[in-house]
Design an enzyme around this catalytic site. Structure first.
Site, PDB file in Angstrom:
ATOM      1  N   ASN A   9       0.835  -1.189   0.000  1.00 36.12           N
ATOM      2  CA  ASN A   9       0.000   0.000   0.000  1.00 36.12           C
ATOM      3  C   ASN A   9       0.886   1.262   0.000  1.00 36.12           C
ATOM      4  OD1 ASN A   9      -1.637   2.115   0.812  1.00 36.12           O
ATOM      5  ND2 ASN A   9      -2.951   0.792   2.050  1.00 36.12           N
ATOM      6  N   ASP A  70      -0.508  -4.576  11.293  1.00 36.83           N
ATOM      7  CA  ASP A  70      -1.745  -5.317  11.086  1.00 36.83           C
ATOM      8  C   ASP A  70      -2.846  -4.532  11.787  1.00 36.83           C
ATOM      9  OD1 ASP A  70      -2.941  -7.565   9.814  1.00 36.83           O
ATOM     10  OD2 ASP A  70      -3.367  -8.389  11.782  1.00 36.83           O
ATOM     11  N   PHE A 154     -10.426   4.796   3.274  1.00 34.20           N
ATOM     12  CA  PHE A 154     -10.574   3.474   2.667  1.00 34.20           C
ATOM     13  C   PHE A 154     -11.302   2.572   3.665  1.00 34.20           C
ATOM     14  CE2 PHE A 154      -7.462   0.839   5.006  1.00 34.20           C
ATOM     15  CZ  PHE A 154      -6.849   1.825   5.751  1.00 34.20           C
ATOM     16  N   ASP A 157     -13.823   3.294   6.826  1.00 34.26           N
ATOM     17  CA  ASP A 157     -13.844   4.710   7.228  1.00 34.26           C
ATOM     18  C   ASP A 157     -15.229   5.362   7.166  1.00 34.26           C
ATOM     19  OD1 ASP A 157     -11.231   4.932   8.028  1.00 34.26           O
ATOM     20  OD2 ASP A 157     -10.500   5.757   6.141  1.00 34.26           O
TER      21      ASP A 157
HETATM   22  P1  IMP Z   1      -4.283  -4.592   6.935  1.00 38.11           P
HETATM   23  O1  IMP Z   1      -3.794  -4.082   8.238  1.00 38.11           O
HETATM   24  O2  IMP Z   1      -3.619  -3.901   5.771  1.00 38.11           O
HETATM   25  O3  IMP Z   1      -4.273  -6.085   6.879  1.00 38.11           O
HETATM   26  O4  IMP Z   1      -5.813  -4.133   6.785  1.00 38.11           O
HETATM   27  C1  IMP Z   1      -6.825  -4.652   7.546  1.00 38.11           C
HETATM   28  C2  IMP Z   1      -8.189  -4.172   7.100  1.00 38.11           C
HETATM   29  O5  IMP Z   1      -8.774  -3.472   8.201  1.00 38.11           O
HETATM   30  C3  IMP Z   1      -8.230  -3.204   5.938  1.00 38.11           C
HETATM   31  O6  IMP Z   1      -8.347  -3.864   4.714  1.00 38.11           O
HETATM   32  C4  IMP Z   1      -9.495  -2.412   6.231  1.00 38.11           C
HETATM   33  O7  IMP Z   1     -10.611  -3.122   5.802  1.00 38.11           O
HETATM   34  C5  IMP Z   1      -9.515  -2.364   7.741  1.00 38.11           C
HETATM   35  N1  IMP Z   1      -8.846  -1.143   8.220  1.00 38.11           N
HETATM   36  C6  IMP Z   1      -7.661  -1.061   8.877  1.00 38.11           C
HETATM   37  N2  IMP Z   1      -7.361   0.235   9.154  1.00 38.11           N
HETATM   38  C7  IMP Z   1      -8.379   0.962   8.633  1.00 38.11           C
HETATM   39  C8  IMP Z   1      -8.634   2.374   8.592  1.00 38.11           C
HETATM   40  O8  IMP Z   1      -7.850   3.228   9.038  1.00 38.11           O
HETATM   41  N3  IMP Z   1      -9.782   2.735   7.990  1.00 38.11           N
HETATM   42  C9  IMP Z   1     -10.665   1.846   7.467  1.00 38.11           C
HETATM   43  N4  IMP Z   1     -10.478   0.541   7.461  1.00 38.11           N
HETATM   44  C10 IMP Z   1      -9.335   0.094   8.052  1.00 38.11           C
END
Ligand code: IMP
Length: 200
Positions: A9, A70, A154, A157
């Site tokens: 990302n 995570d 994203f 949110d």
């Molecule tokens: P990862 O930490 O990249 O595995 O993401 C975990 C998932 O949690 C993401 O795909 C989002 O669906 C959700 N998520 C984590 N942080 C946020 C945030 O700041 N805003 C909205 N969704 C979040």
């Protein structure tokens, strides 16, 4: 000191670059060192375990000091779901919008006072020389709305309103969200962690 941010990302790399701008630390992304996406199985049962699993895999592959995080959303009325499965909620057929709709439909009829939730983020930094893992935790408490509001950010949110705010994260720009977000709170601890790693 060079720190690899192990994420696909680009937004996250930029976010960490901003947060660590004052430090004597060069932030590099996977693309900068020509390292592609590793197929890491997130087999942990907690955010912390999964953050460490990812950081360790990329630290081994790059032989660099490596950060991974995570994160996810924990909804009390759903017994903590989607939690560590936030990115995969509802299975592989859903996109962010589909996951938000699923969450809202699973909370249909749940009154506002029971719609409490929090975002969690664990940041792990792994030193490949010692294999030691250092972690930081961030959390932001709030509520799940009954409908989407705003289209910034994203993931979840647009359906999450932090405590004490009258707008969702989807109605805030990054400058407003980052200082209070779970990721921002965890990242504030990074200078101390990097100092600790240098001292160890
Ligand atoms: P990862 O930490 O990249 O595995 O993401 C975990 C998932 O949690 C993401 O795909 C989002 O669906 C959700 N998520 C984590 N942080 C946020 C945030 O700041 N805003 C909205 N969704 C979040």
């Amino acid at each position: 000191m060079r720190l690899l941010i192990a994420t696909q990302n680009k937004g996250k790399v930029a976010e960490y670059q901003n947060l660590l701008a004052d430090l004597d630390c060069e932030i590099v992304g996977l693309g900068d060192i020509g390292l592609g996406n590793l197929d890491v199985d997130e087999t942990g049962t907690t955010f912390e375990e999964n953050a460490i699993i990812k950081a360790r895999a990329y630290a081994e592959a790059s032989n660099m000091l490596t950060l991974s995080d995570d994160s996810g959303i924990v909804v009390d009325a759903l017994n903590g779901e989607p939690g560590i499965y936030s990115a995969r909620y509802g299975g592989p057929g859903l996109d962010d919008g589909g996951r938000r709709r699923l969450l809202l439909s699973n909370l249909l009829g749940v009154p506002n006072e029971q719609r409490t939730a929090h975002f969690t983020c664990v940041i792990a930094v792994v030193d490949p020389q010692t294999d030691a893992a250092y972690t930081a935790y961030g959390q932001v408490d709030g509520h799940i709305m009954t409908e989407e509001r705003g289209n910034s950010g994203f993931g979840y949110d647009p359906v999450f309103q932090p405590l004490g705010e009258s707008r969702t994260f989807g109605q805030m720009d990054a400058a407003e969200k980052d200082p209070i977000s779970h990721r921002g709170v965890a990242a504030k601890q990074l200078p101390a962690i990097l100092a600790q790693i240098e001292a160890d």
